[in-house]
Design a protein around this motif. Structure first.
Motif, PDB file in Angstrom:
ATOM      1  N   GLN A  75       2.963   6.270   6.653  1.00  0.00           N
ATOM      2  CA  GLN A  75       2.947   6.823   5.310  1.00  0.00           C
ATOM      3  C   GLN A  75       2.572   8.303   5.289  1.00  0.00           C
ATOM      4  OE1 GLN A  75       0.544   4.421   2.671  1.00  0.00           O
ATOM      5  NE2 GLN A  75       1.691   2.549   3.097  1.00  0.00           N
ATOM      6  N   ILE A  76       2.946   9.065   6.304  1.00  0.00           N
ATOM      7  CA  ILE A  76       2.526  10.465   6.352  1.00  0.00           C
ATOM      8  C   ILE A  76       3.193  11.313   5.274  1.00  0.00           C
ATOM      9  CG2 ILE A  76       2.023  10.302   8.812  1.00  0.00           C
ATOM     10  CD1 ILE A  76       4.546  11.977   9.333  1.00  0.00           C
ATOM     11  N   GLY A  77       4.301  10.856   4.704  1.00  0.00           N
ATOM     12  CA  GLY A  77       4.975  11.614   3.661  1.00  0.00           C
ATOM     13  C   GLY A  77       4.449  11.354   2.266  1.00  0.00           C
ATOM     14  N   GLY A  78       3.503  10.462   2.126  1.00  0.00           N
ATOM     15  CA  GLY A  78       2.945  10.135   0.823  1.00  0.00           C
ATOM     16  C   GLY A  78       2.395   8.726   0.825  1.00  0.00           C
ATOM     17  N   ALA A  79       1.155   8.560   0.422  1.00  0.00           N
ATOM     18  CA  ALA A  79       0.500   7.252   0.468  1.00  0.00           C
ATOM     19  C   ALA A  79       0.986   6.366  -0.673  1.00  0.00           C
ATOM     20  CB  ALA A  79      -1.010   7.426   0.388  1.00  0.00           C
ATOM     21  N   PRO A  84       2.554  -6.269   2.005  1.00  0.00           N
ATOM     22  CA  PRO A  84       1.786  -7.431   2.462  1.00  0.00           C
ATOM     23  C   PRO A  84       1.900  -7.616   3.970  1.00  0.00           C
ATOM     24  CG  PRO A  84       3.027  -7.977   0.492  1.00  0.00           C
ATOM     25  CD  PRO A  84       3.497  -6.613   0.914  1.00  0.00           C
ATOM     26  N   GLY A  85       0.782  -7.945   4.575  1.00  0.00           N
ATOM     27  CA  GLY A  85       0.752  -8.200   6.010  1.00  0.00           C
ATOM     28  C   GLY A  85       0.439  -6.993   6.858  1.00  0.00           C
ATOM     29  N   VAL A  86       0.573  -5.783   6.298  1.00  0.00           N
ATOM     30  CA  VAL A  86       0.270  -4.571   7.066  1.00  0.00           C
ATOM     31  C   VAL A  86      -1.234  -4.489   7.331  1.00  0.00           C
ATOM     32  CG1 VAL A  86       0.158  -2.051   6.904  1.00  0.00           C
ATOM     33  CG2 VAL A  86       2.265  -3.246   6.320  1.00  0.00           C
ATOM     34  N   ARG A  87      -1.578  -4.169   8.588  1.00  0.00           N
ATOM     35  CA  ARG A  87      -2.994  -4.101   8.965  1.00  0.00           C
ATOM     36  C   ARG A  87      -3.396  -2.733   9.519  1.00  0.00           C
ATOM     37  NH1 ARG A  87      -3.692  -8.623  13.117  1.00  0.00           N
ATOM     38  NH2 ARG A  87      -5.872  -7.935  13.047  1.00  0.00           N
ATOM     39  N   ALA A  88      -2.422  -1.842   9.695  1.00  0.00           N
ATOM     40  CA  ALA A  88      -2.716  -0.482  10.153  1.00  0.00           C
ATOM     41  C   ALA A  88      -1.763   0.471   9.455  1.00  0.00           C
ATOM     42  CB  ALA A  88      -2.564  -0.365  11.666  1.00  0.00           C
ATOM     43  N   VAL A  89      -2.239   1.658   9.126  1.00  0.00           N
ATOM     44  CA  VAL A  89      -1.424   2.635   8.426  1.00  0.00           C
ATOM     45  C   VAL A  89      -1.779   4.032   8.909  1.00  0.00           C
ATOM     46  CG1 VAL A  89      -3.040   2.859   6.490  1.00  0.00           C
ATOM     47  CG2 VAL A  89      -0.614   3.354   6.135  1.00  0.00           C
ATOM     48  N   SER A  90      -0.769   4.898   9.008  1.00  0.00           N
ATOM     49  CA  SER A  90      -1.000   6.305   9.297  1.00  0.00           C
ATOM     50  C   SER A  90      -0.705   7.107   8.038  1.00  0.00           C
ATOM     51  CB  SER A  90      -0.104   6.781  10.447  1.00  0.00           C
ATOM     52  OG  SER A  90      -0.404   8.122  10.792  1.00  0.00           O
ATOM     53  N   ALA A  95      -4.760  12.584   2.465  1.00  0.00           N
ATOM     54  CA  ALA A  95      -4.744  11.308   1.739  1.00  0.00           C
ATOM     55  C   ALA A  95      -6.026  10.525   2.003  1.00  0.00           C
ATOM     56  CB  ALA A  95      -3.532  10.485   2.159  1.00  0.00           C
ATOM     57  N   LYS A  96      -6.261   9.524   1.165  1.00  0.00           N
ATOM     58  CA  LYS A  96      -7.404   8.640   1.359  1.00  0.00           C
ATOM     59  C   LYS A  96      -7.011   7.470   2.252  1.00  0.00           C
ATOM     60  CE  LYS A  96      -9.590   9.643  -3.105  1.00  0.00           C
ATOM     61  NZ  LYS A  96     -10.074   9.056  -4.385  1.00  0.00           N
ATOM     62  N   PRO A  97      -7.935   6.954   3.046  1.00  0.00           N
ATOM     63  CA  PRO A  97      -7.636   5.758   3.844  1.00  0.00           C
ATOM     64  C   PRO A  97      -7.336   4.556   2.943  1.00  0.00           C
ATOM     65  CG  PRO A  97      -9.660   6.836   4.594  1.00  0.00           C
ATOM     66  CD  PRO A  97      -9.294   7.461   3.284  1.00  0.00           C
ATOM     67  N   ALA A  98      -6.564   3.612   3.491  1.00  0.00           N
ATOM     68  CA  ALA A  98      -6.266   2.372   2.775  1.00  0.00           C
ATOM     69  C   ALA A  98      -7.411   1.394   2.985  1.00  0.00           C
ATOM     70  CB  ALA A  98      -4.957   1.770   3.284  1.00  0.00           C
TER      71      ALA A  98
END
Length: 300
Positions: A75-79, A84-90, A95-98
């Motif tokens: 998600q570097i282009g916009g948070a 559902p099911g995602v457990r890691a995000v960049s 931006a703020k962390p998820a």
């Protein structure tokens, strides 16, 4: 603001004959959606001034590594809210962390964002790489001036600036940082070498670990083993399925690899070869937020 996934790579492609478009379409992705979209303008995120205070530096927190084969979104282009099911995000460092996920903080560590060149020219003109006649050396795909990491003194100065961004990632609550453009020497017109990039990378590794962050090597498959020996903890690889590079990252980083593909047929290829070992996701090349007409996402 974050970089976009590079549309060209300066290497010979390796053909892979595997299941392609049909498998990707079955996963809900079209092989043609957004592949040729023009690069969108990036929002401004100016670098901090060198005199600014550091945050979170040297707190000695425990470094937490990402799990292998964890479901991932880029998600570097916009948070936006993770699927559902995602457990890691960049996400970009602005931006703020998820909440509740493993969060990776994107930092363009080896090049100047296109919209920040004026800031560098004003505050640190001597830290931009210059070629014949003093002209800036740029990454022509993204119009980003390369940082001059050719001497130990300049690397130390730049590590102080980029280090503040890394400290900011730690203070914001990210668990890791993604240091983009370890392969900047490939775009330096011969003025930089892989050793220069690795030497600067080592300074960034030390800064991240001192702040309790894991740190990921971004691209440069040929440097994966050396990057791991320097202390990089995982890798973020753009289109390694397409360019037959995933094995280099997987071997060096014990399968702690986040793979971003841009074409549905290559997603299918990467999933068939690596989907049970690596974190593989398809994103539109401009990695736009959900809701944008060019947005697309699929995973293995």
């Amino acid at each position: 603001m974050a970089d976009r996934i590079r549309p060209t790579r300066h290497r010979v492609l390796t053909a892979v004959t595997l299941c392609g478009v049909l498998a990707a379409v079955a996963s809900g992705c079209s092989a043609s959606d957004g592949e040729d979209a023009a690069a969108s303008a990036r929002s401004s995120v100016a670098p901090p001034t060198a005199a600014g205070p550091t945050a979170g530096s040297g707190d000695g927190g425990k470094v937490v590594l990402p799990e292998q084969n964890i479901s991932f979104d880029y998600q570097i282009g916009g948070a936006y809210p993770p699927p559902p099911g995602v457990r890691a995000v960049s996400r970009d460092r602005a931006a703020k962390p998820a909440p509740g996920l493993y969060n990776i903080c994107y930092v363009n560590a080896f090049q100047a964002q296109a919209d920040a060149t004026d800031w560098w020219q004003t505050h640190h003109p001597d830290l931009l790489l210059r070629g014949s006649g003093g002209a800036l050396v740029e990454d022509k795909d993204w119009h980003e001036a390369l940082l001059d990491i050719s001497t130990a003194a300049k690397r130390e100065q730049l590590a102080g600036i980029v280090g503040e961004w890394i400290d900011g990632c730690a203070a914001a609550g990210f668990q890791a940082v993604e240091a983009d453009n370890l392969d900047s020497h490939e775009r330096s017109d011969g003025l930089l070498t892989a050793d220069h990039d690795l030497a600067f990378g080592k300074l960034l590794v030390d800064r991240a670990h001192a702040g309790g962050l894991a740190i990921g090597q971004k691209n440069a498959a040929g440097l994966a083993r050396k990057g791991r020996s320097l202390g990089f903890d995982f890798a973020v690889a753009e289109e390694c399925g397409q360019y037959d590079e995933c094995d280099a990252y997987a071997y060096a980083f014990d399968d702690r690899v986040f793979v971003i593909e841009c074409k549905a047929d290559w997603l299918a290829a990467a999933c068939k070869l690596w989907g049970k070992r690596l974190s593989v996701v398809l994103r539109d090349r401009n990695v736009v937020p959900a809701g944008d007409g060019a947005y697309r996402r699929c995973a293995c």
